[in-house]
Design a protein around this motif. Sequence first.
Motif, PDB file in Angstrom:
ATOM      1  N   SER A  24       0.840  -1.197   0.000  1.00  0.00           N
ATOM      2  CA  SER A  24       0.000   0.000   0.000  1.00  0.00           C
ATOM      3  C   SER A  24       0.875   1.248   0.000  1.00  0.00           C
ATOM      4  N   GLY A  25       0.542   2.201  -0.894  1.00  0.00           N
ATOM      5  CA  GLY A  25       1.316   3.430  -0.992  1.00  0.00           C
ATOM      6  C   GLY A  25       2.532   3.338  -1.878  1.00  0.00           C
ATOM      7  N   ALA A  26       2.713   2.196  -2.562  1.00  0.00           N
ATOM      8  CA  ALA A  26       3.896   2.033  -3.416  1.00  0.00           C
ATOM      9  C   ALA A  26       3.783   2.786  -4.726  1.00  0.00           C
ATOM     10  N   GLY A  27       2.544   3.139  -5.135  1.00  0.00           N
ATOM     11  CA  GLY A  27       2.351   3.866  -6.380  1.00  0.00           C
ATOM     12  C   GLY A  27       1.672   3.052  -7.466  1.00  0.00           C
ATOM     13  N   LYS A  28       1.048   1.934  -7.092  1.00  0.00           N
ATOM     14  CA  LYS A  28       0.411   1.064  -8.088  1.00  0.00           C
ATOM     15  C   LYS A  28      -0.704   1.793  -8.839  1.00  0.00           C
ATOM     16  N   SER A  29      -1.647   2.350  -8.082  1.00  0.00           N
ATOM     17  CA  SER A  29      -2.791   3.023  -8.712  1.00  0.00           C
ATOM     18  C   SER A  29      -2.355   4.264  -9.479  1.00  0.00           C
ATOM     19  N   THR A  30      -1.361   4.971  -8.957  1.00  0.00           N
ATOM     20  CA  THR A  30      -0.865   6.160  -9.661  1.00  0.00           C
ATOM     21  C   THR A  30      -0.253   5.777 -10.997  1.00  0.00           C
ATOM     22  N   LEU A  31       0.528   4.705 -11.022  1.00  0.00           N
ATOM     23  CA  LEU A  31       1.121   4.250 -12.278  1.00  0.00           C
ATOM     24  C   LEU A  31       0.045   3.817 -13.262  1.00  0.00           C
ATOM     25  N   LEU A  32      -0.968   3.096 -12.772  1.00  0.00           N
ATOM     26  CA  LEU A  32      -2.049   2.668 -13.652  1.00  0.00           C
ATOM     27  C   LEU A  32      -2.798   3.875 -14.223  1.00  0.00           C
ATOM     28  N   ASN A  33      -3.033   4.878 -13.395  1.00  0.00           N
ATOM     29  CA  ASN A  33      -3.711   6.093 -13.865  1.00  0.00           C
ATOM     30  C   ASN A  33      -2.849   6.862 -14.854  1.00  0.00           C
ATOM     31  N   CYS A  34      -1.544   6.856 -14.667  1.00  0.00           N
ATOM     32  CA  CYS A  34      -0.645   7.507 -15.630  1.00  0.00           C
ATOM     33  C   CYS A  34      -0.727   6.833 -16.996  1.00  0.00           C
ATOM     34  N   LEU A  35      -0.656   5.519 -16.995  1.00  0.00           N
ATOM     35  CA  LEU A  35      -0.679   4.780 -18.254  1.00  0.00           C
ATOM     36  C   LEU A  35      -2.021   4.891 -18.957  1.00  0.00           C
ATOM     37  N   SER A  36      -3.103   4.923 -18.181  1.00  0.00           N
ATOM     38  CA  SER A  36      -4.446   4.956 -18.767  1.00  0.00           C
ATOM     39  C   SER A  36      -4.898   6.371 -19.128  1.00  0.00           C
ATOM     40  N   GLY A  37      -4.110   7.383 -18.766  1.00  0.00           N
ATOM     41  CA  GLY A  37      -4.478   8.755 -19.083  1.00  0.00           C
ATOM     42  C   GLY A  37      -5.518   9.340 -18.156  1.00  0.00           C
ATOM     43  N   ARG A  38      -5.625   8.798 -16.948  1.00  0.00           N
ATOM     44  CA  ARG A  38      -6.632   9.264 -15.992  1.00  0.00           C
ATOM     45  C   ARG A  38      -6.033  10.130 -14.880  1.00  0.00           C
ATOM     46  N   LEU A  39      -4.762  10.449 -14.972  1.00  0.00           N
ATOM     47  CA  LEU A  39      -4.116  11.256 -13.944  1.00  0.00           C
ATOM     48  C   LEU A  39      -4.456  12.727 -14.175  1.00  0.00           C
ATOM     49  N   ASN A  40      -5.130  13.334 -13.203  1.00  0.00           N
ATOM     50  CA  ASN A  40      -5.589  14.715 -13.356  1.00  0.00           C
ATOM     51  C   ASN A  40      -4.835  15.699 -12.478  1.00  0.00           C
ATOM     52  N   THR A  41      -3.945  15.229 -11.622  1.00  0.00           N
ATOM     53  CA  THR A  41      -3.203  16.102 -10.730  1.00  0.00           C
ATOM     54  C   THR A  41      -1.707  15.827 -10.848  1.00  0.00           C
ATOM     55  N   GLY A  42      -0.908  16.783 -10.402  1.00  0.00           N
ATOM     56  CA  GLY A  42       0.529  16.597 -10.412  1.00  0.00           C
ATOM     57  C   GLY A  42       1.135  16.847 -11.782  1.00  0.00           C
ATOM     58  N   THR A  43       2.437  16.647 -11.858  1.00  0.00           N
ATOM     59  CA  THR A  43       3.194  16.852 -13.096  1.00  0.00           C
ATOM     60  C   THR A  43       3.771  15.527 -13.559  1.00  0.00           C
ATOM     61  N   LEU A  44       3.502  15.172 -14.794  1.00  0.00           N
ATOM     62  CA  LEU A  44       3.968  13.911 -15.358  1.00  0.00           C
ATOM     63  C   LEU A  44       5.006  14.201 -16.443  1.00  0.00           C
ATOM     64  N   THR A  45       6.190  13.637 -16.291  1.00  0.00           N
ATOM     65  CA  THR A  45       7.241  13.787 -17.295  1.00  0.00           C
ATOM     66  C   THR A  45       7.635  12.416 -17.823  1.00  0.00           C
ATOM     67  N   GLY A  46       8.168  12.389 -19.046  1.00  0.00           N
ATOM     68  CA  GLY A  46       8.541  11.131 -19.674  1.00  0.00           C
ATOM     69  C   GLY A  46       7.720  10.901 -20.927  1.00  0.00           C
ATOM     70  N   SER A  47       7.721   9.690 -21.421  1.00  0.00           N
ATOM     71  CA  SER A  47       7.001   9.382 -22.654  1.00  0.00           C
ATOM     72  C   SER A  47       6.272   8.057 -22.523  1.00  0.00           C
ATOM     73  N   ILE A  48       5.076   8.020 -23.114  1.00  0.00           N
ATOM     74  CA  ILE A  48       4.283   6.794 -23.225  1.00  0.00           C
ATOM     75  C   ILE A  48       3.918   6.657 -24.691  1.00  0.00           C
TER      76      ILE A  48
END
Length: 368
Positions: A24-48
């Motif tokens: 818990s708290g490792a970043g699983k859901s955040t990573l999934l939201n990043c990949l799925s395009g559902r991340l609405n907060t914070g700053t995302l850098t890199g490439s998908i």
Amino acid sequence: MRTILDNITGEARRGELVAILGSSGAGKSTLLNCLSGRLNTGTLTGSITFAGRRRERSTWKSVSAFVEQDDALYPNMTVRETLRTAAYLRLPSSRYTRDEKNAQAEAIIKSLRLTKAADTRIGDGLKRGVSGGERKRAAIGQELVGSPDVLFLDEPTSGLDSNSAYAVIENVRSEAVRTGRVVVLTIHQPSIEVLYLFSKVVLLSEGATVFFGPPDDALAHFEQLGLPCPPKRNPADFFLDILTIDHDLESEPARIRALHDAYRGLEKERKLESGAFSGEIEDVDVFDAREEPLGGWANSWWEETGILYRRAWTEIFRNRPLIIAEFAQTIIVMLVMGLAFLRLDNDTRGIQNRAGILFFWPINQVSL
């Protein structure tokens, strides 16, 4: 500024089932939201990248689907009606006739082994319906009818017993292999049978990768680090023990950093062996190119409104307790208001009372 995910890399190919594991708290859901395009907060850098090209937000929803951890299904709809409604909404009428949409829903019912429960209502906490595993498969089927190239699942085995969990993951894996679909999911503590259904696992701790690859390769990697999996131990439990950090111990941050550094070294070795090392590890997901996805909505606004209207009325008319309660409430309110304003005089006060009831009655109906 807090860094939630740091230097995450990996790839997923068609027909593969990739699981993201971590405490818990490792970043699983955040990573999934990043990949799925559902991340609405914070700053995302890199490439998908997708199909060899950078992911385009305008078309990403047309080629991907996301299944929430909590199923949002209509309890009075049957499994068949649920999947057919999803097909009507997701498949464009310009490409599919109504019969073809129905056929697509039937194909998903068969592939997810929902044939026996096809005409059973979903149910909820008050009404008995399909089982937990069948409910989860129906929720997944809602997304599969749109034939997405990439399917994201958030904790698909949550709340299921081991047999139901295995059935859900095995169905998803079989469907991925059959259609060449990429499946990425988060999972907390899979059984050993479920673990070995995954093509690859992403092991996360403190927002960084500890390992990415097949489960057996993960065991070999940790054994080289002096961390062998004990005999008769579920490797998934073993992984979680390694990934979990005890913040009360001062040595724990250094231990996790050592695991991160060990994986970065392994990743560089992989790049050198493949001849693809260029001094920097890139985040590239490799897919085979397919037909260019459509942008925009699948159907017209009027057509989708009609589909949603029919679904809403079906749900309401099958809910008999609600209909009886609404009817009884209307009768009671009518009698109370009728008696309260009975025999009004034709004077100024009577006019004011009539104006009051003309105001109160619509407000009461709207609030029901």
